[in-house]
Scaffold this motif. Structure first.
Motif, PDB file in Angstrom:
ATOM      1  N   VAL A 123     -99.251   5.302   9.050  1.00  0.00           N
ATOM      2  CA  VAL A 123     -99.579   6.345   8.085  1.00  0.00           C
ATOM      3  C   VAL A 123     -98.504   7.418   8.124  1.00  0.00           C
ATOM      4  O   VAL A 123     -97.771   7.549   9.104  1.00  0.00           O
ATOM      5  CB  VAL A 123    -100.962   6.978   8.382  1.00  0.00           C
ATOM      6  CG1 VAL A 123    -102.076   5.967   8.193  1.00  0.00           C
ATOM      7  CG2 VAL A 123    -101.013   7.572   9.773  1.00  0.00           C
ATOM      8  N   ASP A 124     -98.434   8.202   7.043  1.00  0.00           N
ATOM      9  CA  ASP A 124     -97.461   9.293   7.015  1.00  0.00           C
ATOM     10  C   ASP A 124     -98.031  10.515   7.758  1.00  0.00           C
ATOM     11  O   ASP A 124     -99.133  10.452   8.310  1.00  0.00           O
ATOM     12  CB  ASP A 124     -97.042   9.633   5.589  1.00  0.00           C
ATOM     13  CG  ASP A 124     -98.176  10.159   4.732  1.00  0.00           C
ATOM     14  OD1 ASP A 124     -99.235  10.570   5.268  1.00  0.00           O
ATOM     15  OD2 ASP A 124     -98.019  10.192   3.494  1.00  0.00           O
ATOM     16  N   GLN A 125     -97.323  11.634   7.738  1.00  0.00           N
ATOM     17  CA  GLN A 125     -97.740  12.826   8.479  1.00  0.00           C
ATOM     18  C   GLN A 125     -99.060  13.399   7.982  1.00  0.00           C
ATOM     19  O   GLN A 125     -99.758  14.078   8.712  1.00  0.00           O
ATOM     20  CB  GLN A 125     -96.658  13.902   8.389  1.00  0.00           C
ATOM     21  CG  GLN A 125     -95.420  13.559   9.186  1.00  0.00           C
ATOM     22  CD  GLN A 125     -94.367  14.654   9.091  1.00  0.00           C
ATOM     23  OE1 GLN A 125     -94.432  15.524   8.240  1.00  0.00           O
ATOM     24  NE2 GLN A 125     -93.383  14.590   9.977  1.00  0.00           N
ATOM     25  N   GLU A 126     -99.405  13.139   6.746  1.00  0.00           N
ATOM     26  CA  GLU A 126    -100.651  13.653   6.184  1.00  0.00           C
ATOM     27  C   GLU A 126    -101.796  12.648   6.300  1.00  0.00           C
ATOM     28  O   GLU A 126    -102.904  12.899   5.856  1.00  0.00           O
ATOM     29  CB  GLU A 126    -100.430  14.049   4.727  1.00  0.00           C
ATOM     30  CG  GLU A 126     -99.456  15.213   4.618  1.00  0.00           C
ATOM     31  CD  GLU A 126     -98.995  15.446   3.190  1.00  0.00           C
ATOM     32  OE1 GLU A 126     -99.399  14.685   2.281  1.00  0.00           O
ATOM     33  OE2 GLU A 126     -98.228  16.390   3.000  1.00  0.00           O
ATOM     34  N   GLY A 127    -101.522  11.489   6.897  1.00  0.00           N
ATOM     35  CA  GLY A 127    -102.553  10.496   7.114  1.00  0.00           C
ATOM     36  C   GLY A 127    -102.715   9.479   6.018  1.00  0.00           C
ATOM     37  O   GLY A 127    -103.628   8.668   6.053  1.00  0.00           O
ATOM     38  N   TYR A 128    -101.835   9.493   5.024  1.00  0.00           N
ATOM     39  CA  TYR A 128    -101.920   8.509   3.948  1.00  0.00           C
ATOM     40  C   TYR A 128    -101.235   7.221   4.380  1.00  0.00           C
ATOM     41  O   TYR A 128    -100.170   7.240   4.987  1.00  0.00           O
ATOM     42  CB  TYR A 128    -101.272   9.048   2.668  1.00  0.00           C
ATOM     43  CG  TYR A 128    -102.037  10.202   2.075  1.00  0.00           C
ATOM     44  CD1 TYR A 128    -103.248   9.978   1.420  1.00  0.00           C
ATOM     45  CD2 TYR A 128    -101.556  11.500   2.173  1.00  0.00           C
ATOM     46  CE1 TYR A 128    -103.964  11.033   0.875  1.00  0.00           C
ATOM     47  CE2 TYR A 128    -102.267  12.564   1.637  1.00  0.00           C
ATOM     48  CZ  TYR A 128    -103.467  12.317   0.993  1.00  0.00           C
ATOM     49  OH  TYR A 128    -104.174  13.364   0.459  1.00  0.00           O
ATOM     50  N   PRO A 129    -101.850   6.066   4.074  1.00  0.00           N
ATOM     51  CA  PRO A 129    -101.272   4.791   4.512  1.00  0.00           C
ATOM     52  C   PRO A 129     -99.925   4.511   3.850  1.00  0.00           C
ATOM     53  O   PRO A 129     -99.717   4.822   2.681  1.00  0.00           O
ATOM     54  CB  PRO A 129    -102.319   3.758   4.101  1.00  0.00           C
ATOM     55  CG  PRO A 129    -103.140   4.415   3.047  1.00  0.00           C
ATOM     56  CD  PRO A 129    -103.077   5.889   3.302  1.00  0.00           C
TER      57      PRO A 129
END
Length: 137
Positions: free
Chosen positions: A75-81
């Motif tokens: 996931v990215d830093q914001e939690g999006y896959p």
């Protein structure tokens, strides 16, 4: 001739009723509404600025359970896959007990929330016991 046992039972009943009445005098519950600056009870015309809120220290007991879902990694830093989801997976959780959990009712109350409050010390102090909601939602 009067039954002495019935007379004795009546005296006990009257005395216990008097004790209960004395213990509960000055203590009543009623509905109220949280406002932006205090608490407004339904049967008291003034807003109460200083009131108490019940605090519930508890031990949380979680039973063993499972859930089915997918994992998304990475996931990215914001939690999006960043990728595609993995196949469906069954997650097993063991029973657990978590001590020193605190249910913080005060932080969860918002203006407009309906609450049950109890009047104590002849109405000089008020304690909010819980938030109440309609069974319709």
């Amino acid at each position: 001739m009067a039954d002495p046992y019935k007379s004795l039972a009546a005296v006990f009943r009257e005395q216990m009723a008097g004790y209960a009445k004395d213990m509960l005098s000055g203590m009543s519950t009623e509905l109220g509404t949280i406002t932006a600056s205090g608490l407004k009870l339904d049967h008291f015309k003034h807003e109460i600025k200083n009131y108490w809120v019940a605090d519930f220290p508890v031990t949380l007991e979680i039973p063993a359970f499972h859930m089915v879902g997918t994992m998304m990694s990475p996931v990215d830093q914001e939690g999006y896959p960043l990728g595609v989801p993995d196949p469906r997976t069954r997650f097993e959780f063991e029973a657990a007990e978590i001590k020193d959990v605190r249910v913080n009712l005060a932080d969860g109350l918002q203006p407009g929330d309906r609450v049950v409050a109890v009047n104590l010390n002849g109405g000089h102090e008020v304690v909010v016991l819980c938030r109440v909601v309609s069974q319709d939602g």
